[in-house]
Design a protein around this motif. Structure first.
Motif, mmCIF file in Angstrom:
data_model
loop_
_atom_site.group_PDB
_atom_site.id
_atom_site.type_symbol
_atom_site.label_atom_id
_atom_site.label_comp_id
_atom_site.label_asym_id
_atom_site.label_seq_id
_atom_site.Cartn_x
_atom_site.Cartn_y
_atom_site.Cartn_z
ATOM 1 N N ALA A 172 0.772 -1.304 -0.061
ATOM 2 C CA ALA A 172 0.103 -0.121 0.117
ATOM 3 C C ALA A 172 0.836 1.358 0.011
ATOM 4 C CB ALA A 172 -1.054 -0.069 1.319
ATOM 5 N N ARG A 173 1.809 1.155 0.827
ATOM 6 C CA ARG A 173 2.811 2.559 0.641
ATOM 7 C C ARG A 173 3.574 2.827 -0.806
ATOM 8 N NH1 ARG A 173 6.967 1.691 5.574
ATOM 9 N NH2 ARG A 173 8.122 3.632 4.532
ATOM 10 N N SER A 226 1.461 4.456 -3.196
ATOM 11 C CA SER A 226 1.357 5.825 -3.430
ATOM 12 C C SER A 226 2.483 6.533 -3.955
ATOM 13 C CB SER A 226 1.420 6.097 -1.989
ATOM 14 O OG SER A 226 2.864 6.243 -1.300
ATOM 15 N N TYR A 227 3.602 5.661 -4.431
ATOM 16 C CA TYR A 227 4.744 6.365 -5.064
ATOM 17 C C TYR A 227 4.735 6.051 -6.783
ATOM 18 C CZ TYR A 227 7.102 6.694 -0.717
ATOM 19 O OH TYR A 227 7.401 7.122 0.561
#
Length: 198
Positions: free
Chosen positions: A192-193, A196-197
């Motif tokens: 999930a992190r 975001s990129y």
């Protein structure tokens, strides 16, 4: 009895390519680590400037003995080696290892490089049969501890007078671990992190 079987494989995703140490990578790794002496001050070993050759020789010896797998971290966006990370304290019979000896250039910190590396290393370890992956850091480094907690690793306390750094300081070590049953949740959090990129 099942044993953990880690290999020195190339690991990559859309953000990074982790390349096992080889003599061909030596000068790229040297260039990546020769910066930010202040950050090295609290590390167990130093690898910048005059410290690099001894550090490299130690890493290669540990790799030959299969107690450590060190990788050069190549950032896909720039094509440059921006740091290093390792699986070490490899204990196949106990199916555990540590992630550590991690250093990134200042410009590679705070973005996708670290979570991408952790996703690849943890996946590699658990796919190889690990039941426990430890992550340890200096007890005086709250930033590193916060980053480890953000992964979803569990606090396991402080090991007093655990290591002696290259400067001669006797350090306490904050210990964390991720178990195989924790891995699905940790993996989902990391993925999930990374989304975001994109």
């Amino acid at each position: 009895m099942t044993r953990m079987a880690l290999s020195a494989a190339v690991l990559e995703d859309r953000f990074v390519r982790l390349e096992p140490f080889s003599e061909a990578l030596r000068e790229e790794v040297r260039a990546a680590l020769d910066c930010d002496p202040e950050a090295w001050e609290i590390m167990v070993g130093a690898a910048w400037g005059p410290h690099f050759d001894g550090w490299w020789a130690s890493a290669m010896a540990a790799m030959a003995s299969v107690s450590r797998i060190p990788w050069a971290v190549r950032e896909k966006a720039s094509g440059r080696v921006v740091g290093t990370t390792s699986l070490y304290e490899i204990k196949p019979d106990y199916r555990r290892c540590e992630i550590g000896s991690t250093f990134y250039r200042p410009e590679a910190r705070g973005g996708p490089v670290n979570p991408a590396c952790k996703r690849l290393l943890l996946g590699h370890a658990f796919d190889a049969g690990a039941v426990r992956v430890e992550i340890i850091t200096d007890a005086i480094n709250p930033g590193s501890q916060a980053a480890i907690r953000k992964l979803g690793a569990r606090d396991e306390g402080v090991l007093r007078k655990h290591k002696i750094t290259w400067t001669g300081r006797i350090r306490d070590t904050a210990q964390f671990a991720i178990l195989d049953e924790d891995w699905p949740e940790v993996r989902a959090r990391l993925e999930a992190r990374l989304v975001s990129y994109i």
